[in-house]
Design a protein around this motif. Structure first.
Motif, PDB file in Angstrom:
ATOM      1  N   PRO A 106       3.194   1.152  11.080  1.00 21.66           N
ATOM      2  CA  PRO A 106       4.264   2.123  11.105  1.00 21.66           C
ATOM      3  C   PRO A 106       3.971   3.398  10.339  1.00 21.66           C
ATOM      4  N   LYS A 107       3.044   3.373   9.411  1.00 22.39           N
ATOM      5  CA  LYS A 107       2.823   4.533   8.551  1.00 22.39           C
ATOM      6  C   LYS A 107       1.861   5.549   9.152  1.00 22.39           C
ATOM      7  N   ALA A 108       1.078   5.151  10.116  1.00 20.19           N
ATOM      8  CA  ALA A 108       0.074   6.068  10.646  1.00 20.19           C
ATOM      9  C   ALA A 108       0.028   5.947  12.159  1.00 20.19           C
ATOM     10  N   ALA A 109       0.456   6.960  12.842  1.00 21.89           N
ATOM     11  CA  ALA A 109       0.454   6.947  14.299  1.00 21.89           C
ATOM     12  C   ALA A 109      -0.962   6.752  14.811  1.00 21.89           C
ATOM     13  N   GLY A 110      -1.066   5.935  15.844  1.00 19.90           N
ATOM     14  CA  GLY A 110      -2.372   5.718  16.449  1.00 19.90           C
ATOM     15  C   GLY A 110      -3.123   4.547  15.890  1.00 19.90           C
ATOM     16  N   MET A 166       4.151 -11.792  14.472  1.00 21.43           N
ATOM     17  CA  MET A 166       4.373 -10.785  13.440  1.00 21.43           C
ATOM     18  C   MET A 166       5.604 -11.126  12.606  1.00 21.43           C
ATOM     19  N   GLN A 167       5.729 -10.460  11.477  1.00 14.82           N
ATOM     20  CA  GLN A 167       6.891 -10.620  10.619  1.00 14.82           C
ATOM     21  C   GLN A 167       7.963  -9.602  11.001  1.00 14.82           C
ATOM     22  N   ALA A 168       9.192  -9.874  10.590  1.00 12.29           N
ATOM     23  CA  ALA A 168      10.311  -9.012  10.965  1.00 12.29           C
ATOM     24  C   ALA A 168      10.171  -7.608  10.380  1.00 12.29           C
ATOM     25  N   GLU A 169       9.687  -7.520   9.144  1.00 11.11           N
ATOM     26  CA  GLU A 169       9.591  -6.200   8.500  1.00 11.11           C
ATOM     27  C   GLU A 169       8.624  -5.271   9.235  1.00 11.11           C
ATOM     28  N   PRO A 170       7.405  -5.708   9.568  1.00 12.16           N
ATOM     29  CA  PRO A 170       6.530  -4.848  10.360  1.00 12.16           C
ATOM     30  C   PRO A 170       7.111  -4.509  11.738  1.00 12.16           C
ATOM     31  N   PHE A 171       7.860  -5.438  12.325  1.00 16.36           N
ATOM     32  CA  PHE A 171       8.514  -5.160  13.606  1.00 16.36           C
ATOM     33  C   PHE A 171       9.467  -3.983  13.456  1.00 16.36           C
ATOM     34  N   MET A 172      10.270  -3.991  12.399  1.00 18.65           N
ATOM     35  CA  MET A 172      11.208  -2.882  12.162  1.00 18.65           C
ATOM     36  C   MET A 172      10.470  -1.571  11.907  1.00 18.65           C
ATOM     37  N   GLN A 173       9.442  -1.645  11.069  1.00 16.97           N
ATOM     38  CA  GLN A 173       8.677  -0.448  10.742  1.00 16.97           C
ATOM     39  C   GLN A 173       8.012   0.120  11.996  1.00 16.97           C
ATOM     40  N   ALA A 174       7.491  -0.756  12.827  1.00 17.30           N
ATOM     41  CA  ALA A 174       6.825  -0.310  14.048  1.00 17.30           C
ATOM     42  C   ALA A 174       7.814   0.337  15.005  1.00 17.30           C
ATOM     43  N   PHE A 175       8.998  -0.248  15.104  1.00 13.73           N
ATOM     44  CA  PHE A 175      10.030   0.293  15.978  1.00 13.73           C
ATOM     45  C   PHE A 175      10.448   1.698  15.534  1.00 13.73           C
ATOM     46  N   HIS A 181      -2.468  -2.666  13.419  1.00 20.77           N
ATOM     47  CA  HIS A 181      -2.909  -3.540  12.328  1.00 20.77           C
ATOM     48  C   HIS A 181      -2.896  -4.989  12.790  1.00 20.77           C
ATOM     49  N   SER A 182      -3.989  -5.701  12.561  1.00 19.90           N
ATOM     50  CA  SER A 182      -4.051  -7.114  12.930  1.00 19.90           C
ATOM     51  C   SER A 182      -3.462  -7.962  11.809  1.00 19.90           C
ATOM     52  N   LEU A 183      -2.371  -8.681  12.113  1.00 21.75           N
ATOM     53  CA  LEU A 183      -1.774  -9.587  11.151  1.00 21.75           C
ATOM     54  C   LEU A 183      -2.476 -10.930  11.262  1.00 21.75           C
TER      55      LEU A 183
END
Length: 483
Positions: free
Chosen positions: A131-135, A212-221, A138-140
């Motif tokens: 979520p922090k860097a477009a493009g 994936m975890q919920a937090e990265p899902f939110m950040q990605a969205f 990240h492999s979880l």
């Protein structure tokens, strides 16, 4: 600015190893494996410890959620440390980047000319958008230890285990979607989720899997909305065969994210894809989630993963001890395993963390693994689930262990073979009962409370230097608290 990395390489590596053992215990296996284990020690620069993460997202996450824990453990080694700095890169990150092309099930990302992220899902295991860097994607990493073979089945989790095995073995989705594991932290929900993904990928290599975890899902969205990359985001989470999302309770109250989550669930179910979710409560009891989403989630199978009972806790500890004995040559005595298994309200994850902490102390500072070491490691943060112990029971246990009579223990005889067991019995009476010192003295042949004080202090002193006596006390204590 002075850097001690090169001068104290061996020492700092050892300190970082010890720090990670403490953090594994504090944070739990899943958070530790996801965020702390990949970190690399870089240097100590004056009053700053420098660590490196493999990606910008990982660095941001560690700074946000784990910086205080990291600072605390490093101050345990160097009290003058004022901050822990997280950089991006390092030797491990370079090695990971160099080996990605040859790794099976790698998650590949490329930046197209439009500047938006495109993910090649193919045969992905464990992926989430950065979520922090477009493009960037990240492999979880799926936890390498979270397999069906390492999951210990018991009455508290047998239905969840059976459902997980069925889903992992299914070529096509049956009636178990969404499959939701719910229960407290550290009970095995994430273990089962990861085990399904590992098994499904091995059995059906062509399956597309996102875990994936919920937090990265939110950040990605959120990042997808900001960068106008919603089509790529939707494709990543919907064009899959298995969609696994951990800790969905963290989506509560996030209206836009919940709406997208509902659309994702609907799309996957319409295409008969497998959905696996974990939560701390059953779907209908989740706060901050609309009724229509709860209803959709409840249409599948919700299974509670219950707290481990004594038998399961002991089995978990024995499994961990066997691994340690094979890999590291460290043997944990049975009475210590029994003692740890009787700790009230401790999850499997916490037990593994406790075991790692104890074993690390054995390896680094050569401490004997005893019940006293476990007590010192735990401090006063937990209680033992043990029956009420009486002075009569203590006296009988001591007599049985040392093969002396109760008459001898209560008598005025001062032979060494009688005096030491008598002192141990008084010591345990003070430790394991709520009786006052005068009351304990009266129960030992009408002795004065000063005699009890002397006995307690004498045994406490000897425990620090007499390994044989320490072993005797540990065995008697374990016998008393395990019945």
């Amino acid at each position: 600015m002075e850097s001690v990395a090169s001068e104290e390489g061996a020492d700092t590596d050892q300190l970082w190893c010890a720090s990670k053992a403490v953090l594994r215990h504090r944070l739990g296996e899943h958070d530790f494996e996801s965020w702390i284990e990949p970190l690399e020690f870089v240097a100590r620069r004056d009053k700053t410890v420098v660590l490196s993460a493999q990606s910008t997202y990982a660095a941001d996450w560690v700074r946000e959620y784990h910086s205080r824990s990291l600072l605390s453990v490093w101050r345990g080694h160097w009290p003058e440390i004022e901050q822990v700095q997280i950089e991006v890169g390092g030797r491990r990150a370079a090695a990971v980047a160099a080996s990605t092309s040859s790794r099976p099930y790698a998650f590949e990302a490329q930046r197209p000319s439009q500047g938006r992220a495109v993910a090649s899902l193919g045969t992905v295991v464990g992926s989430s958008v950065m979520p922090k860097a477009a493009g960037n994607l990240h492999s979880l990493k799926l936890c390498k230890d979270y397999l069906f073979d390492t999951f210990i089945e018991s009455p508290s989790n047998e239905l969840a285990f059976a459902a997980a095995r069925e889903v992992a073995a299914a070529d096509r989705v049956a009636s178990l979607s969404p499959l939701i594991f719910y229960g407290g932290s550290g009970f095995g929900k994430t273990h089962l989720m990861h085990a399904i993904c590992w098994q499904a990928k091995r059995q059906f290599p062509s399956k597309r899997i996102v875990c994936m975890q919920a937090e990265p899902f939110m950040q990605a969205f959120v990042e997808a909305i900001r960068s106008k990359g919603m089509q790529e985001f939707k494709r990543m989470v919907r064009e899959v065969d298995i969609f696994a999302l951990d800790d969905i309770q963290f989506l509560a109250g996030k209206t836009s994210t919940l709406e997208e989550f509902l659309h994702t669930i609907n799309s996957l179910m319409d295409h008969e894809k497998q959905i696996i979710l974990t939560a701390d409560k059953r779907p209908n009891d989740l706060d901050g989630i609309e009724a229509f989403l709860k209803s959709r989630l409840a249409s599948g199978l919700s299974v509670e993963v219950k707290p481990a009972d004594y038998a399961l806790r002991l089995a978990i500890l024995r499994q961990r001890a066997a691994i340690s004995a094979r890999a590291e040559g460290v043997v944990v005595p049975d009475e210590v395993l029994d003692f740890m298994a009787r700790i009230e309200n401790m999850s499997g994850r916490e037990l593994n963390g406790l075991m790692s902490n104890v074993i690390t102390q054995r390896k680094l500072v050569n401490k004997a693994i005893t019940i006293d070491l476990v007590r010192a490691t735990l401090g006063s943060s937990v209680s033992l689930k043990q029956r009420r112990v009486t002075i009569d029971q203590i006296q009988k246990a001591v007599c049985r262990h040392f093969d002396v009579s109760l008459e001898d223990i209560l008598s005025e005889r001062r032979f060494r073979k009688i005096v030491r067991p008598r002192q141990i019995a008084m010591f345990l009476a003070k430790e394991l009962t709520t009786r006052s010192l005068p009351d304990i003295g009266r129960r030992f042949g009408g002795r004065d409370h000063t005699t009890v004080i002397y006995s307690v202090r004498k045994i406490a002193e000897l425990l620090g230097k007499d390994e044989g006596l320490r072993d005797d006390v540990d065995r008697i204590r374990a016998d008393l608290t395990s019945r």
